[in-house]
Design an enzyme around this catalytic site. Structure first.
Site, PDB file in Angstrom:
ATOM      1  N   SER A 124       0.943  -0.902   0.084  1.00  0.00           N
ATOM      2  CA  SER A 124      -0.371   0.082   0.423  1.00  0.00           C
ATOM      3  C   SER A 124       0.792   0.974   0.054  1.00  0.00           C
ATOM      4  O   SER A 124       1.648   1.762   0.452  1.00  0.00           O
ATOM      5  CB  SER A 124      -1.208   0.229   1.447  1.00  0.00           C
ATOM      6  OG  SER A 124      -1.123   1.184   1.705  1.00  0.00           O
ATOM      7  N   TYR A 148      -2.224  -0.996  11.465  1.00  0.00           N
ATOM      8  CA  TYR A 148      -2.276  -1.463   9.932  1.00  0.00           C
ATOM      9  C   TYR A 148      -0.779  -0.836   8.463  1.00  0.00           C
ATOM     10  O   TYR A 148      -0.512  -2.136   7.705  1.00  0.00           O
ATOM     11  CB  TYR A 148      -3.743  -0.750   8.967  1.00  0.00           C
ATOM     12  CG  TYR A 148      -3.986  -0.583   7.125  1.00  0.00           C
ATOM     13  CD1 TYR A 148      -3.639  -2.749   6.837  1.00  0.00           C
ATOM     14  CD2 TYR A 148      -3.378  -0.517   6.652  1.00  0.00           C
ATOM     15  CE1 TYR A 148      -4.222  -2.945   5.889  1.00  0.00           C
ATOM     16  CE2 TYR A 148      -3.349  -0.509   5.216  1.00  0.00           C
ATOM     17  CZ  TYR A 148      -3.667  -1.607   4.778  1.00  0.00           C
ATOM     18  OH  TYR A 148      -3.913  -1.966   3.305  1.00  0.00           O
ATOM     19  N   LYS A 152       1.795  -4.008   6.790  1.00  0.00           N
ATOM     20  CA  LYS A 152       2.172  -3.516   4.966  1.00  0.00           C
ATOM     21  C   LYS A 152       3.461  -3.695   5.369  1.00  0.00           C
ATOM     22  O   LYS A 152       4.106  -4.134   4.458  1.00  0.00           O
ATOM     23  CB  LYS A 152       1.079  -2.572   4.286  1.00  0.00           C
ATOM     24  CG  LYS A 152      -0.004  -3.094   4.187  1.00  0.00           C
ATOM     25  CD  LYS A 152      -0.961  -4.114   3.451  1.00  0.00           C
ATOM     26  CE  LYS A 152      -1.780  -5.007   3.332  1.00  0.00           C
ATOM     27  NZ  LYS A 152      -1.570  -5.591   2.372  1.00  0.00           N
TER      28      LYS A 152
HETATM   29  P1  NAD Z   1     -11.239  -6.662   1.327  1.00  0.00           P
HETATM   30  O1  NAD Z   1     -11.414  -7.086   2.679  1.00  0.00           O
HETATM   31  O2  NAD Z   1     -12.161  -6.218   0.449  1.00  0.00           O
HETATM   32  O3  NAD Z   1     -10.722  -8.040   0.594  1.00  0.00           O
HETATM   33  C1  NAD Z   1      -9.288  -8.585   1.344  1.00  0.00           C
HETATM   34  C2  NAD Z   1      -9.919  -9.908   1.810  1.00  0.00           C
HETATM   35  O4  NAD Z   1      -9.603 -10.774   2.714  1.00  0.00           O
HETATM   36  C3  NAD Z   1     -11.702  -9.969   2.573  1.00  0.00           C
HETATM   37  O5  NAD Z   1     -12.365 -10.544   1.110  1.00  0.00           O
HETATM   38  C4  NAD Z   1     -11.117 -10.917   3.331  1.00  0.00           C
HETATM   39  O6  NAD Z   1     -12.353 -11.839   4.078  1.00  0.00           O
HETATM   40  C5  NAD Z   1      -9.812 -11.463   2.806  1.00  0.00           C
HETATM   41  N1  NAD Z   1      -8.891 -12.311   4.430  1.00  0.00           N
HETATM   42  C6  NAD Z   1      -8.965 -11.684   5.478  1.00  0.00           C
HETATM   43  N2  NAD Z   1      -8.023 -12.167   6.615  1.00  0.00           N
HETATM   44  C7  NAD Z   1      -7.895 -13.426   5.702  1.00  0.00           C
HETATM   45  C8  NAD Z   1      -7.362 -14.482   6.574  1.00  0.00           C
HETATM   46  N3  NAD Z   1      -6.917 -14.427   7.667  1.00  0.00           N
HETATM   47  N4  NAD Z   1      -7.010 -15.762   6.265  1.00  0.00           N
HETATM   48  C9  NAD Z   1      -8.725 -15.498   4.274  1.00  0.00           C
HETATM   49  N5  NAD Z   1      -8.886 -14.888   4.202  1.00  0.00           N
HETATM   50  C10 NAD Z   1      -8.951 -13.118   4.882  1.00  0.00           C
HETATM   51  O7  NAD Z   1      -9.597  -5.664   1.005  1.00  0.00           O
HETATM   52  P2  NAD Z   1      -9.398  -5.103  -0.276  1.00  0.00           P
HETATM   53  O8  NAD Z   1     -10.037  -3.571  -0.747  1.00  0.00           O
HETATM   54  O9  NAD Z   1      -9.815  -6.033  -1.462  1.00  0.00           O
HETATM   55  O10 NAD Z   1      -7.900  -4.980  -0.447  1.00  0.00           O
HETATM   56  C11 NAD Z   1      -7.135  -6.674  -0.537  1.00  0.00           C
HETATM   57  C12 NAD Z   1      -5.667  -6.586  -0.131  1.00  0.00           C
HETATM   58  O11 NAD Z   1      -5.221  -5.247  -0.526  1.00  0.00           O
HETATM   59  C13 NAD Z   1      -5.194  -6.628   1.558  1.00  0.00           C
HETATM   60  O12 NAD Z   1      -4.371  -6.842   1.535  1.00  0.00           O
HETATM   61  C14 NAD Z   1      -5.319  -4.805   1.312  1.00  0.00           C
HETATM   62  O13 NAD Z   1      -4.785  -4.309   2.461  1.00  0.00           O
HETATM   63  C15 NAD Z   1      -4.662  -4.301   0.159  1.00  0.00           C
HETATM   64  N6  NAD Z   1      -4.664  -2.785  -0.421  1.00  0.00           N
HETATM   65  C16 NAD Z   1      -5.890  -2.137  -0.492  1.00  0.00           C
HETATM   66  C17 NAD Z   1      -6.383  -0.879  -0.430  1.00  0.00           C
HETATM   67  C18 NAD Z   1      -7.568  -0.042  -0.237  1.00  0.00           C
HETATM   68  O14 NAD Z   1      -7.854   0.738  -0.145  1.00  0.00           O
HETATM   69  N7  NAD Z   1      -8.738  -1.619  -0.911  1.00  0.00           N
HETATM   70  C19 NAD Z   1      -5.067  -0.161  -0.734  1.00  0.00           C
HETATM   71  C20 NAD Z   1      -3.618  -0.591  -0.340  1.00  0.00           C
HETATM   72  C21 NAD Z   1      -3.739  -1.909  -0.408  1.00  0.00           C
HETATM   73  C1  WQD Z   2      -9.865   9.842   0.448  1.00  0.00           C
HETATM   74  C2  WQD Z   2      -9.960  12.073   0.838  1.00  0.00           C
HETATM   75  C3  WQD Z   2      -9.994  12.145   3.146  1.00  0.00           C
HETATM   76  C4  WQD Z   2     -13.589  10.405   3.869  1.00  0.00           C
HETATM   77  C5  WQD Z   2      -7.458   4.723   3.142  1.00  0.00           C
HETATM   78  C6  WQD Z   2      -5.878   3.961   3.535  1.00  0.00           C
HETATM   79  C7  WQD Z   2      -4.445   3.653   2.820  1.00  0.00           C
HETATM   80  C8  WQD Z   2      -5.429   2.794   1.490  1.00  0.00           C
HETATM   81  C9  WQD Z   2      -6.435   3.012   0.947  1.00  0.00           C
HETATM   82  C10 WQD Z   2      -5.210   0.495   1.958  1.00  0.00           C
HETATM   83  C11 WQD Z   2      -8.545  11.394   2.089  1.00  0.00           C
HETATM   84  C12 WQD Z   2     -11.978  12.468   2.207  1.00  0.00           C
HETATM   85  C13 WQD Z   2     -12.572  10.423   2.964  1.00  0.00           C
HETATM   86  C14 WQD Z   2     -14.836  10.891   3.204  1.00  0.00           C
HETATM   87  C15 WQD Z   2     -13.382  12.615   3.611  1.00  0.00           C
HETATM   88  N1  WQD Z   2      -5.632   1.612   1.610  1.00  0.00           N
HETATM   89  N2  WQD Z   2     -12.290  12.002   2.338  1.00  0.00           N
HETATM   90  N3  WQD Z   2     -14.500  12.078   4.308  1.00  0.00           N
HETATM   91  O1  WQD Z   2      -7.478   8.105   3.512  1.00  0.00           O
HETATM   92  O2  WQD Z   2      -5.882   8.151   1.250  1.00  0.00           O
HETATM   93  O3  WQD Z   2      -6.408   6.396   1.948  1.00  0.00           O
HETATM   94  O4  WQD Z   2      -7.827   3.905   2.046  1.00  0.00           O
HETATM   95  O5  WQD Z   2      -3.800   0.316   2.364  1.00  0.00           O
HETATM   96  O6  WQD Z   2      -3.885   3.155   4.051  1.00  0.00           O
HETATM   97  O7  WQD Z   2      -5.419   4.896   4.766  1.00  0.00           O
HETATM   98  O8  WQD Z   2      -8.143   6.905   1.953  1.00  0.00           O
HETATM   99  O9  WQD Z   2     -10.582   6.970   0.797  1.00  0.00           O
HETATM  100  O10 WQD Z   2     -10.026   7.059   3.476  1.00  0.00           O
HETATM  101  O11 WQD Z   2      -9.733   9.604   1.737  1.00  0.00           O
HETATM  102  O12 WQD Z   2     -13.589  14.254   3.116  1.00  0.00           O
HETATM  103  O13 WQD Z   2     -15.260  10.036   4.969  1.00  0.00           O
HETATM  104  O14 WQD Z   2     -10.814  11.522   1.471  1.00  0.00           O
HETATM  105  O15 WQD Z   2      -9.017  12.926   4.090  1.00  0.00           O
HETATM  106  O16 WQD Z   2      -8.345  13.610   1.947  1.00  0.00           O
HETATM  107  P1  WQD Z   2      -6.884   7.622   2.342  1.00  0.00           P
HETATM  108  P2  WQD Z   2      -9.586   7.551   1.852  1.00  0.00           P
END
Ligand code: NAD
Ligand code: WQD
Length: 331
Positions: A124, A148, A152
């Site tokens: 991330s 969190y 990562k």
């Molecule tokens: P998500 O929660 O929709 O998907 C994660 C999946 O993993 C879920 O279906 C959950 O049930 C499963 N899971 C969690 N722990 C588990 C375990 N111990 N065993 C088996 N299954 C398990 O999240 P997402 O948005 O699809 O994110 C996928 C990956 O990408 C995550 O690792 C997340 O940290 C990373 N990521 C997400 C974002 C984002 O903004 N969505 C940004 C950066 C990184």
């Molecule tokens: C985006 C922008 C908020 C909600 C998060 C995690 C990051 C990654 C992605 C996994 C910001 C603003 C948001 C609201 C708002 N996840 N906002 N009102 O914070 O960039 O990233 O998700 O790895 O680790 O921290 O994403 O969508 O929460 O926010 O004004 O109700 O929207 O302040 O500027 P963020 P976000």
């Protein structure tokens, strides 16, 4: 060739499963459904008209994981499974460290035991902390501000050490920026449980009348209009990046990190405007105080992924909004 997809029922995992199946890969999905619904598996099959094995299992359950490796021939793993809510990770850090870090260690140990040494890992942009400048490049200093994010960064370090200890591994660390949008079919998308933390899921709930008003967290940042700027990327573009990373790890050994973003930042106000224009839906909003831990600006320099993986994002913010809205309407 079979690809094991951990967390394949989740938001990004499900879209990646669709793209893998469409590209002709055989996949095996493992997910404990802690943050996803069983119907998603059926939806993936419906979209692709392809079948695959699904195991409802927890990565922390070593014997279940070993049984999956024992009864399948796995060539590589795309590792999405993890808990991802920043606020929750501050409240229950041990659960996050155990699930994300221990889960990855058990997965890697099992992979090594079965001589499967290729992995694409979901990292991330949060591990860049508060960057000194934008756009962000992969060699920028890494730091975290919440458990969190620390999971990562720890996992990236663990995977680096793993590669140093055994050069047979081939690992791609994909640092996602802000994935939004949904599949064109409207059948799969992002559907968080409870009140959403992230911007786009909140916007669609306000637009559909399920929540009243979007709080804009601060308009006094040093940005174009004072609101936070992020690199929003369509989840399908992000998913396609995994296929390019997979191709690379099948051919070469080593460990490499890649930013998966568009390279363009949009403010909260710009996202709201794009959503309203593209969908014709009004989003009620009000300016409130800053959210603790938020940074002003975060967007990628995605040129390394372009040069080394041949990947670029092509879907624009309007398409991201339209697709997110289409999925939301079908819920
Ligand atoms: P998500 O929660 O929709 O998907 C994660 C999946 O993993 C879920 O279906 C959950 O049930 C499963 N899971 C969690 N722990 C588990 C375990 N111990 N065993 C088996 N299954 C398990 O999240 P997402 O948005 O699809 O994110 C996928 C990956 O990408 C995550 O690792 C997340 O940290 C990373 N990521 C997400 C974002 C984002 O903004 N969505 C940004 C950066 C990184
Ligand atoms: C985006 C922008 C908020 C909600 C998060 C995690 C990051 C990654 C992605 C996994 C910001 C603003 C948001 C609201 C708002 N996840 N906002 N009102 O914070 O960039 O990233 O998700 O790895 O680790 O921290 O994403 O969508 O929460 O926010 O004004 O109700 O929207 O302040 O500027 P963020 P976000």
């Amino acid at each position: 060739m079979a690809i094991l997809v951990t967390g394949g029922a989740g938001f990004i995992g499900s879209h990646t499963c669709v793209e893998l199946l469409n590209a002709g890969y055989e996949i095996i999905v493992v997910d404990n459904l802690i943050n996803s619904k069983p119907e998603v598996i059926q939806k993936i099959k419906q979209i692709t008209q392809r079948d695959f094995k699904f195991y409802q299992a927890d990565l922390l359950n070593r014997s279940e994981l070993e049984a999956i490796f024992e009864s399948n021939t796995i060539d590589a793993v795309i590792h999405f499974a993890g808990l991802k809510a920043v606020g929750e990770s501050v409240e229950i850090p041990l659960r996050y460290y155990h699930n994300n870090v221990s889960g990855t260690i058990i997965l890697c140990e099992t992979m090594a035991h079965y001589n499967v040494k290729r992995m694409v890992f979901s990292s991330s942009a949060t591990i860049y902390g508060d960057p000194q400048s934008v756009p962000i490049k992969e060699d920028f200093p890494l730091s975290t501000t919440n458990p969190y994010g620390s999971t990562k960064l720890m996992i990236e370090n663990i995977l680096q050490d793993l590669y140093l200890s055994d050069k047979e591994w081939s690992i791609s660390l994909l640092r996602y920026f802000n994935p939004i949008g949904a599949h064109k079919s409207g059948l799969i998308g992002e559907d968080p449980k409870g009140i959403p933390n992230n911007l786009m899921p909140y916007i669609v709930r306000v637009a559909s009348g399920k929540l009243e008003t979007l709080s804009i967290f601060g308009n006094d940042y040093p940005t174009i209009d004072g609101t936070g700027v992020r690199d929003y990327i369509h989840v399908v573009d992000l998913s396609l990046g995994h296929l390019d990373a997979l191709k690379k790890i099948m051919l070469t050994k080593g460990i490499n990190s890649y930013n998966l973003g568009t390279g363009k930042g949009y403010s909260v106000l710009e996202v709201i405007r794009a959503f309203e224009i593209s969908t014709g839906q009004k989003v009620n909003s009000k300016i409130t105080h800053r959210r603790p831990g938020d940074i002003a600006e975060c967007y990628a320099d995605p040129s390394k992924a372009k040069i080394e993986l041949g990947w670029t994002a092509s879907r624009d913010l309007y398409e991201m909004c339209l697709d997110a809205w289409k999925f939301a309407k079908q819920q």
